[in-house]
Design an enzyme around this catalytic site. Structure first.
Site, PDB file in Angstrom:
ATOM      1  N   ARG A  42      -2.595  -6.287  -8.105  1.00  0.00           N
ATOM      2  CA  ARG A  42      -1.502  -7.252  -7.939  1.00  0.00           C
ATOM      3  C   ARG A  42      -1.541  -8.264  -9.075  1.00  0.00           C
ATOM      4  O   ARG A  42      -0.808  -8.159 -10.034  1.00  0.00           O
ATOM      5  CB  ARG A  42      -1.622  -7.954  -6.573  1.00  0.00           C
ATOM      6  CG  ARG A  42      -1.110  -7.104  -5.430  1.00  0.00           C
ATOM      7  CD  ARG A  42      -1.680  -7.527  -4.124  1.00  0.00           C
ATOM      8  NE  ARG A  42      -3.126  -7.305  -4.121  1.00  0.00           N
ATOM      9  CZ  ARG A  42      -3.894  -7.441  -3.060  1.00  0.00           C
ATOM     10  NH1 ARG A  42      -3.393  -7.841  -1.930  1.00  0.00           N
ATOM     11  NH2 ARG A  42      -5.189  -7.201  -3.124  1.00  0.00           N
ATOM     12  N   SER A  66      -2.968  -8.031   3.087  1.00  0.00           N
ATOM     13  CA  SER A  66      -3.068  -7.881   4.539  1.00  0.00           C
ATOM     14  C   SER A  66      -3.345  -9.235   5.201  1.00  0.00           C
ATOM     15  O   SER A  66      -2.807  -9.541   6.269  1.00  0.00           O
ATOM     16  CB  SER A  66      -4.170  -6.894   4.893  1.00  0.00           C
ATOM     17  OG  SER A  66      -3.888  -5.639   4.311  1.00  0.00           O
ATOM     18  N   HIS A 124       0.843  -1.212   0.000  1.00  0.00           N
ATOM     19  CA  HIS A 124       0.000   0.000   0.000  1.00  0.00           C
ATOM     20  C   HIS A 124       0.877   1.262   0.000  1.00  0.00           C
ATOM     21  O   HIS A 124       0.583   2.232  -0.700  1.00  0.00           O
ATOM     22  CB  HIS A 124      -0.884   0.062   1.253  1.00  0.00           C
ATOM     23  CG  HIS A 124      -1.924  -1.016   1.381  1.00  0.00           C
ATOM     24  ND1 HIS A 124      -1.997  -1.859   2.470  1.00  0.00           N
ATOM     25  CD2 HIS A 124      -2.951  -1.365   0.562  1.00  0.00           C
ATOM     26  CE1 HIS A 124      -3.038  -2.674   2.324  1.00  0.00           C
ATOM     27  NE2 HIS A 124      -3.622  -2.409   1.174  1.00  0.00           N
ATOM     28  N   LYS A 130     -18.010  -6.563   6.937  1.00  0.00           N
ATOM     29  CA  LYS A 130     -16.671  -7.156   6.800  1.00  0.00           C
ATOM     30  C   LYS A 130     -15.999  -7.267   8.172  1.00  0.00           C
ATOM     31  O   LYS A 130     -15.860  -6.261   8.872  1.00  0.00           O
ATOM     32  CB  LYS A 130     -15.837  -6.256   5.877  1.00  0.00           C
ATOM     33  CG  LYS A 130     -14.749  -7.015   5.142  1.00  0.00           C
ATOM     34  CD  LYS A 130     -14.176  -6.155   4.028  1.00  0.00           C
ATOM     35  CE  LYS A 130     -12.996  -6.800   3.357  1.00  0.00           C
ATOM     36  NZ  LYS A 130     -12.446  -5.961   2.298  1.00  0.00           N
TER      37      LYS A 130
END
Ligand code: ADP
Length: 159
Positions: free
Chosen positions: A91, A129, A18, A42
């Site tokens: 990514r 993460s 990030h 979430k």
């Protein structure tokens, strides 16, 4: 006119992947607002306040960066704060479909806010993460992968 971008995400926690996107966005935009998205559905490892605090600490020497959180849509936040773009990272191909749909949704809500993508650097291509937390719990040295503020917070959280 100042070019302002919003970089939204969960940042649970922020990683050097990030941070790399953020630094590259600062080459193009005058100001970047990191926006921690509050998604009620979430489940996250860190609370909103913890995530915001870690990011503030990691970016404290970056004068053109600010940190905020929102429960609403990133595009609405961007418009309200005179930003003209949302920044996201890509990514692998697996990110593409999700990001493509998200960008289309954002475009539907507000076509004036452009979504700008940065390709992940190869050294951070695997870095998510979730992966990071697994590696940490298994005792892998993750210090090259995250800002120092994250190491402290992980230690505190995972006693
Ligand atoms: P979200 O839950 O909204 O996907 P994340 O915090 O996981 O939030 O990621 C925010 C943005 O940063 C996403 O666009 C994601 O693809 C990108 N990103 C995450 N990790 C990396 C990385 N290692 N390199 C480049 N971009 C990344």
């Amino acid at each position: 006119m100042k070019r302002i971008a919003v970089y939204p995400g969960s940042f649970d926690p922020i990683t050097n992947g990030h941070m790399d996107i953020l630094k590259r966005a600062l080459d193009i935009f005058d100001e970047v607002i990191i926006l921690v998205a509050i998604a009620a559905d979430k489940k996250t490892f860190f609370t909103i306040d913890e995530r915001v605090e870690m990011i503030r600490e990691a970016t404290k020497s970056m004068p053109h960066v600010s940190v905020d959180a929102t429960k609403g849509l990133s595009v609405h936040y961007a418009k309200k704060h005179q930003a003209t773009a949302l920044v996201r990272g890509l990514r692998a191909v697996s990110d593409f479909e999700y990001e493509f749909k998200l960008a289309a949704g954002n475009n539907y809500v507000d076509p004036d806010i452009e979504v700008v993508f940065f390709m992940a650097k190869s050294q951070y291509n695997f870095l998510a993460s979730s992966t990071l937390k697994e590696l940490y719990i298994e005792g892998v040295d993750i210090s090259p992968l995250v800002p120092a503020s994250v190491i402290g917070a992980l230690k505190k959280k995972h006693k």
